[in-house]
Design an enzyme around this catalytic site. Structure first.
Site, mmCIF file in Angstrom:
data_model
loop_
_atom_site.group_PDB
_atom_site.id
_atom_site.type_symbol
_atom_site.label_atom_id
_atom_site.label_comp_id
_atom_site.label_asym_id
_atom_site.label_seq_id
_atom_site.Cartn_x
_atom_site.Cartn_y
_atom_site.Cartn_z
ATOM 1 N N GLU A 103 -0.596 0.222 -0.374
ATOM 2 C CA GLU A 103 0.472 -0.327 -1.202
ATOM 3 C C GLU A 103 0.384 -1.851 -1.291
ATOM 4 O O GLU A 103 0.625 -2.438 -2.347
ATOM 5 C CB GLU A 103 1.828 0.119 -0.649
ATOM 6 C CG GLU A 103 2.062 1.617 -0.852
ATOM 7 C CD GLU A 103 3.368 2.107 -0.271
ATOM 8 O OE1 GLU A 103 4.179 2.674 -1.015
ATOM 9 O OE2 GLU A 103 3.582 1.913 0.948
ATOM 10 N N GLU A 117 1.109 9.842 3.609
ATOM 11 C CA GLU A 117 2.551 9.966 3.852
ATOM 12 C C GLU A 117 3.077 11.388 3.811
ATOM 13 O O GLU A 117 3.922 11.762 4.636
ATOM 14 C CB GLU A 117 3.325 9.100 2.848
ATOM 15 C CG GLU A 117 3.372 7.628 3.194
ATOM 16 C CD GLU A 117 2.167 6.860 2.698
ATOM 17 O OE1 GLU A 117 2.199 5.615 2.728
ATOM 18 O OE2 GLU A 117 1.173 7.497 2.275
ATOM 19 N N GLY A 127 0.866 2.180 3.642
ATOM 20 C CA GLY A 127 1.402 0.871 3.305
ATOM 21 C C GLY A 127 0.329 -0.171 3.081
ATOM 22 O O GLY A 127 0.530 -1.128 2.323
ATOM 23 N N ALA A 177 1.985 1.961 7.899
ATOM 24 C CA ALA A 177 3.162 1.644 8.707
ATOM 25 C C ALA A 177 2.913 1.978 10.170
ATOM 26 O O ALA A 177 2.172 2.913 10.501
ATOM 27 C CB ALA A 177 4.374 2.401 8.195
#
Length: 259
Positions: A113, A133, A110, A65
């Site tokens: 992910e 994270e 992310g 992110a």
């Protein structure tokens, strides 16, 4: 302004590129808006049989992110409700066509992910994977805690999430996070070859195979076996199944139409 996500279609393969190389393809609001649209469009396009997700530039698939956007956030209830209603990562789950992640450089947070949401993951030897994270006071929240547990098991998933440790491509391959590893210069060629091989198969067969595997992972073995039989039975009478049999008998290459 350059689009955060761009799509190029070639030989029945949609190459969907995360296109923020100066930011290591970090996920911003434009990415969250444009990536689902690109996947949905390719999935609905009859000229596309396989999708490839990749990152622009030499340094990263996706570094996670964009931290710059963390400065302002919604109230907790509003933020949770917005993610439940339409989470950008859900586009991967909607897709019936196969998705391949072609990974080089950083694949973090992310970005990991996104890779986990794909059906096949191919990595260059320079790839590195991790979930940073918890060091930022958050958790993976685009399916990361759920998908990595299903791929690697609870113990390994918790190890990677809680420590935030980065692993290299060879380690990722040894634990089953990626299925193939290749030198960076050969990544596009290998990805293209795999994508085109899948695209050359009868489209319904590849889509049903994907459905059987994904659905089977969420239900009992007995229910999965019934689902597998139902899907197999449906394919028996398709034109492509009959064309495959004729082509085999006539010693020629089949011509599949998706019917």
């Amino acid at each position: 302004m350059t689009d955060a996500v761009i799509t190029h279609i070639e030989d029945a393969v949609a190459w969907i590129t995360l296109n923020r190389p100066d930011a290591l393809n970090a996920i911003n609001n434009d990415t969250r808006r444009m990536l689902p649209d690109a996947i949905d469009a390719a999935d609905a396009n009859p000229d596309v049989r396989v999708m490839v997700i990749r990152g622009a530039g030499p340094r990263a698939f996706c570094a996670g992110a964009d931290i710059k956007e963390f400065a302002t956030v919604d109230a907790p209830a509003a933020h949770r409700q917005s993610r439940v209603q339409r989470h950008w990562i859900a586009a991967f789950d909607r897709a019936v066509k196969p998705l391949i992640a072609s990974i080089h450089g950083y694949c973090l947070g992310g970005g990991l992910e996104i890779a986990l949401a794909c059906d096949i993951r191919i990595a260059a030897t320079d790839a590195s994977f991790g979930f940073p994270e918890t060091s930022l006071g958050i958790i993976p929240a685009a399916g990361g805690t759920q998908r990595i547990t299903r791929v690697l098991g609870m113990g390994v998933a918790l190890d990677l999430i809680l420590t935030g440790e980065r692993i290299d491509a060879q380690h990722a391959w040894s634990m089953g996070l990626v299925s193939r590893v290749v030198e960076p210069a050969a990544l596009n060629e290998l990805t293209r070859g795999i994508a085109q091989k899948i695209a050359s198969r009868p489209p319904l067969a590849t889509q049903f195979a994907k459905e059987a595997v994904h659905t089977g992972a969420e239900i009992s073995l007995a229910a999965g076996m019934r689902q597998e039989t139902d899907l197999f039975t449906h394919l028996i009478n398709t034109q492509d199944r009959q064309e495959a049999a004729r082509a085999f008998s006539e010693k020629r290459s089949p011509k599949f139409t998706g019917r």
